[in-house]
Design a protein around this motif. Structure first.
Motif, mmCIF file in Angstrom:
data_model
loop_
_atom_site.group_PDB
_atom_site.id
_atom_site.type_symbol
_atom_site.label_atom_id
_atom_site.label_comp_id
_atom_site.label_asym_id
_atom_site.label_seq_id
_atom_site.Cartn_x
_atom_site.Cartn_y
_atom_site.Cartn_z
ATOM 1 N N TYR A 84 13.299 -11.153 20.227
ATOM 2 C CA TYR A 84 14.562 -10.620 18.994
ATOM 3 C C TYR A 84 14.055 -8.875 19.499
ATOM 4 O O TYR A 84 12.348 -9.219 19.521
ATOM 5 N N TYR A 85 14.519 -8.216 18.546
ATOM 6 C CA TYR A 85 14.041 -6.840 18.497
ATOM 7 C C TYR A 85 14.588 -6.294 17.388
ATOM 8 O O TYR A 85 15.618 -6.419 16.760
ATOM 9 N N ALA A 86 13.860 -5.593 16.460
ATOM 10 C CA ALA A 86 14.020 -4.757 15.499
ATOM 11 C C ALA A 86 15.031 -2.967 15.709
ATOM 12 O O ALA A 86 15.566 -3.104 14.812
ATOM 13 N N ASP A 87 14.795 -3.189 17.455
ATOM 14 C CA ASP A 87 15.809 -1.597 17.409
ATOM 15 C C ASP A 87 16.795 -1.712 18.807
ATOM 16 O O ASP A 87 16.728 -2.972 19.540
ATOM 17 N N PRO A 88 18.308 -1.200 18.916
ATOM 18 C CA PRO A 88 18.505 -1.425 20.067
ATOM 19 C C PRO A 88 17.744 -1.583 21.628
ATOM 20 O O PRO A 88 18.579 -1.607 22.805
ATOM 21 N N GLY A 104 17.904 -6.281 10.015
ATOM 22 C CA GLY A 104 18.577 -6.469 11.150
ATOM 23 C C GLY A 104 17.741 -6.936 12.424
ATOM 24 O O GLY A 104 17.123 -6.646 12.384
ATOM 25 N N VAL A 105 18.514 -7.417 13.007
ATOM 26 C CA VAL A 105 18.066 -7.995 14.314
ATOM 27 C C VAL A 105 18.959 -7.619 15.478
ATOM 28 O O VAL A 105 20.065 -8.108 15.038
ATOM 29 N N TYR A 106 18.562 -7.198 16.653
ATOM 30 C CA TYR A 106 18.844 -8.006 18.065
ATOM 31 C C TYR A 106 18.642 -8.931 18.758
ATOM 32 O O TYR A 106 17.521 -9.032 18.912
ATOM 33 N N PHE A 107 19.370 -9.192 19.407
ATOM 34 C CA PHE A 107 19.399 -10.093 20.579
ATOM 35 C C PHE A 107 20.196 -10.404 21.523
ATOM 36 O O PHE A 107 21.042 -9.653 21.988
ATOM 37 N N ASP A 108 19.810 -10.625 23.258
ATOM 38 C CA ASP A 108 20.334 -10.308 23.975
ATOM 39 C C ASP A 108 21.552 -12.217 24.361
ATOM 40 O O ASP A 108 20.548 -13.186 23.437
ATOM 41 N N ASP A 109 22.542 -12.120 24.748
ATOM 42 C CA ASP A 109 23.672 -12.982 24.348
ATOM 43 C C ASP A 109 23.254 -13.444 26.631
ATOM 44 O O ASP A 109 22.372 -12.983 26.707
ATOM 45 N N PRO A 110 23.473 -15.089 26.734
ATOM 46 C CA PRO A 110 23.247 -14.856 28.343
ATOM 47 C C PRO A 110 23.989 -14.309 29.302
ATOM 48 O O PRO A 110 23.258 -14.243 29.896
#
Length: 123
Positions: A84-88, A104-110
């Motif tokens: 997970y990340y704080a930025d896009p 806020g948090v960013y993460f990738d789906d499969p």
């Protein structure tokens, strides 16, 4: 005239697996298949309709949630060991952001779609 978003199509390599992944992380349910789609409905009635596709570009989706919901979602992200990340741009790994008085948090789906969860709308 009011204009509301009703649904969007999310291309995926495995529509059922990707819909269930997002639904589980967000604390929602993936619906039964409808035509070529597996829908995930949000609280405001918008559905993300997952559809199998061979080639596609990664997309970005942002979900606004309450502070308690953020805690639950972020807990599921960490429990699954997801990056997970704080930025896009995924430069601030293992961090969340605190923009506009929220979190806020960013993460990738499969499928590599860039998912974002925030507690305060951006100005």
């Amino acid at each position: 005239m009011a204009v509301d978003l009703n649904h969007t199509i999310v291309p995926s390599r495995n529509k059922r697996a990707s819909a269930e992944f997002l639904a589980e992380i967000l604390g929602l349910k993936a619906g039964p298949q409808w035509g070529p789609f597996v829908p995930v409905e949000t609280a405001n009635g918008v559905t993300l309709d997952y559809m199998d596709a061979e080639e596609f570009r990664a997309l970005h989706f942002c979900f606004i949630v309450s502070e308690p919901e953020f805690d639950e979602i972020f807990g599921r992200i960490r429990e699954r060991g997801l990056a997970y990340y704080a930025d896009p741009g995924h430069r601030e790994a293992g961090e969340i952001n605190h923009l506009y008085g929220g979190r806020g948090v960013y993460f990738d789906d499969p499928d590599g779609h860039n998912m974002e969860v925030i507690t305060a709308p951006y100005a």
